[in-house]
Design an enzyme around this catalytic site. Structure first.
Site, PDB file in Angstrom:
ATOM      1  N   GLY A 300       6.159   1.063   4.709  1.00 52.13           N
ATOM      2  CA  GLY A 300       6.616   2.336   5.779  1.00 52.13           C
ATOM      3  C   GLY A 300       6.408   1.470   7.268  1.00 52.13           C
ATOM      4  CB  SER A 301       4.920   3.146  10.229  1.00 50.36           C
ATOM      5  OG  SER A 301       6.270   3.952  10.099  1.00 50.36           O
ATOM      6  CB  THR A 302       1.177  -0.452   7.677  1.00 50.37           C
ATOM      7  OG1 THR A 302       2.275  -0.852   6.920  1.00 50.37           O
ATOM      8  CG2 THR A 302       0.898   0.961   7.190  1.00 50.37           C
ATOM      9  CB  VAL A 303       5.830  -3.858   8.020  1.00 50.09           C
ATOM     10  CG1 VAL A 303       5.103  -3.521   6.976  1.00 50.09           C
ATOM     11  CG2 VAL A 303       7.681  -2.821   7.774  1.00 50.09           C
TER      12      VAL A 303
END
Length: 576
Positions: A300-303
């Site tokens: 998800g948005s952690t990248v």
């Protein structure tokens, strides 16, 4: 008339006893001669044969068990040790001569079901060795030995003991009844831990009990000790807080990995739910999985920080760029959406608010080959190289198969699969000024396999932006740590299923580092399918990160880099 003599006629007996005596004497002398001849044959002519037969009955070889090596944490605290125990075995042929009441007494002392030993006595059977109970306490073995029952014997063995219990269960693993590694480190380093069994020659008495050692034939070689990078103090804190977070949020499971940002050492790796490795029998095998190292998920948005870093590093965007979002962005036949219309944003705001639209626009400025190569250099789609049993490789779709929408979704963490470990490892490049570290479960002083993936300037820029994520109006205010600057990123990921993405089923993720001014630690937390109402990464995994990071920094004595802390202000609208 004829007259008869009525007197008895007496006949003189024949004296034949002399002949009988001579025959008997001949037989006796012949028997004595045979006995003397046989004795002479056995004791003089075939003396060696007699000795061998005697030795077979009173001298024997036995195995000498080797100590299995210990598994230690980085401070030499034991995580797995071996203690001596006894294993009871019987000779069914000899038990045939034992009273049933004595056999029953042995069964009762050993806690065996009634008749278990008696059933082994089968007329005509040639079985001479059967284990009846393995790894029993030496005190109990002595009680049984005092009964002096023929056919019941004991062998010395070792039993594995795990002082940390469920705290390190999936990492350390366990051994089976024969002391062979089955999971975790016990399995991964079986060849080093197991040692080599020795042999010795002993004298036994008529009851087959060992009464004296004669000589050592082959000395046992004890297994090697394995020193892990794990700090058991931090491991305990991490397990306690992850357990609390999973239970509070009524989640299915959780996993956490904490790395040293300078060496790549794994300082903590915990999973919940767990199991007791001292009694693994009957445990659901799903509990044996080290979810942090073996399970894959879309990050998800952690990248998103890596997308911004790649574009800055390649010169595809400028640091001061402004990006229009408008809440939605059409890519081909598909539409990328944000949960709010954030309007025009700079790069710091893109990460602070976690805008899918802005990140997609940034991703599409880069050639697919370059974008894919950046992800690949960060370790996505390849093994982290721990050599841990079942360690995940992850997956990253080849750029030749991308279209614009695939590239856009990759920018916010869909279409790539990673483990918690791989995600934490990727963040070491942000924490250590652009240097990506290899990871290790063994203690080491430095990382000789580190590699630079982007410049120090880029890493510091992204790290500064990520500090705003943990500020009061960011998505991870609950991840802050009093006295320390924290930089990190949230991720709230819809779970994939057989028919596509599942409704109202999420993975809550947070990855961060501290102190942000010069990071010492990097941590990734994943909570699987929280059901208590909250599911955003900042609300579910953020508090776990905060509590564990605070404890770890305190244990390691890391100096604070922030004096003032901000008051708590919860706003579900800004948390993602």
């Amino acid at each position: 008339m004829r007259r008869f003599n009525t007197q008895k006629q007496t006949r003189k007996p024949v004296n034949d006893f002399a002949v009988r005596r001579k025959v008997l004497l001949a037989f006796m002398l012949g028997g004595m001669a045979l006995l003397v001849g046989r004795a002479f044959d056995l004791q003089v002519l075939n003396k060696q044969f007699l000795k061998q037969q005697g030795d077979m009955r009173h001298v024997s070889e036995v195995a000498v068990s080797a100590y299995r090596g210990m598994i230690l944490d980085r401070n030499d605290e034991p995580l797995a040790i071996s203690s001596p125990v006894e294993s009871a075995w019987v000779n069914p042929m000899e038990l045939a001569e034992v009273a049933p009441s004595d056999i029953k007494q042995v069964e009762q002392l050993l806690g065996l079901s009634e008749g278990k030993i008696a059933k082994l006595i089968i007329p005509g059977s040639k079985r001479q060795f059967v284990y009846v109970k393995r790894r029993i306490n030496p005190d109990l073995a002595e009680r049984v030995k005092k009964l002096s029952i023929k056919g019941v014997y004991f062998d010395r063995e070792f039993k594995r003991y795990y002082p940390a219990g469920p705290i390190s269960a999936q990492l350390v693993g366990f051994t089976n009844i024969d002391d062979v590694g089955q999971e975790g480190i016990e399995l991964a380093y079986e060849s080093l831990l197991k040692g080599v069994t020795g042999r010795k020659r002993v004298i036994r008495d008529g009851k087959r009990q060992i009464i004296a050692d004669i000589e050592a034939i082959k000395a046992p070689i004890n297994g090697q000790n394995i020193k892990l990078s794990i700090d058991e103090r931090i491991q305990y804190i991490a397990y306690r807080e992850l357990q609390a977070g999973v239970i509070e949020n009524q989640a299915d499971a959780g996993a956490l990995v904490l790395l040293d940002a300078k060496t790549g050492e794994v300082l903590a790796n915990v999973n919940y739910p767990s199991f007791n490795p001292n009694m693994p029998t009957g445990t659901n095998k799903g509990a044996f999985r080290n979810r942090g190292l073996t399970d894959l998920f879309e990050p998800g948005s952690t990248v998103k920080p890596f997308v911004i870093a790649a574009a800055l590093q390649g010169g595809f965007i400028k640091e001061g760029i402004k990006i229009e979002t408008d809440g939605a962005y059409r890519v081909g036949r598909n539409v990328v959406k944000d949960i709010h219309n954030y309007g025009t944003m700079d790069l710091t705001q893109v990460l602070k608010k976690s805008s899918n639209v802005a990140t997609s626009k940034v991703a599409l400025t880069m050639p697919p080959k370059y974008f894919w190569g950046f992800y690949h250099r960060l370790g996505f789609g390849v093994s982290a190289g721990l050599d841990f049993p079942g360690e995940a490789n992850g997956s990253l779709l080849d750029y030749h198969r991308w279209n614009n929408f695939a590239q856009a979704t990759l920018s916010f963490g869909y279409g790539v699969n990673t483990s918690v470990l791989q995600l934490a490892r990727a963040y070491t490049a942000l924490a250590d000024d652009g240097v990506l570290h290899s990871v290790s479960l063994l203690k080491r002083d430095e990382d000789t396999d580190e590699k630079r993936v982007f410049s120090s300037k880029t890493a510091k820029q992204i790290r500064s932006m990520l500090e705003h994520v943990v500020m009061q109006d960011g998505t991870a205010y609950l991840a802050r740590v009093d006295g320390y600057r924290v930089a990190g990123k949230t991720g709230t990921v819809r779970k994939a299923g057989a028919g596509g993405y599942k409704e109202k089923k999420y993975l809550s993720v947070f990855v961060g580092m501290a102190p942000a001014s010069n990071p010492r630690l990097v941590m990734a937390v994943m909570v699987d399918e929280p059901k208590a109402g909250k599911y955003y990464g900042g609300l579910v995994s953020g508090p776990v990160f905060s509590n564990v990071m605070a404890g770890a920094l305190r244990v390691l004595g890391v100096a604070q880099d922030q004096v003032e802390t901000m008051p708590l202000l919860l706003s579900n609208k800004t948390v993602q």
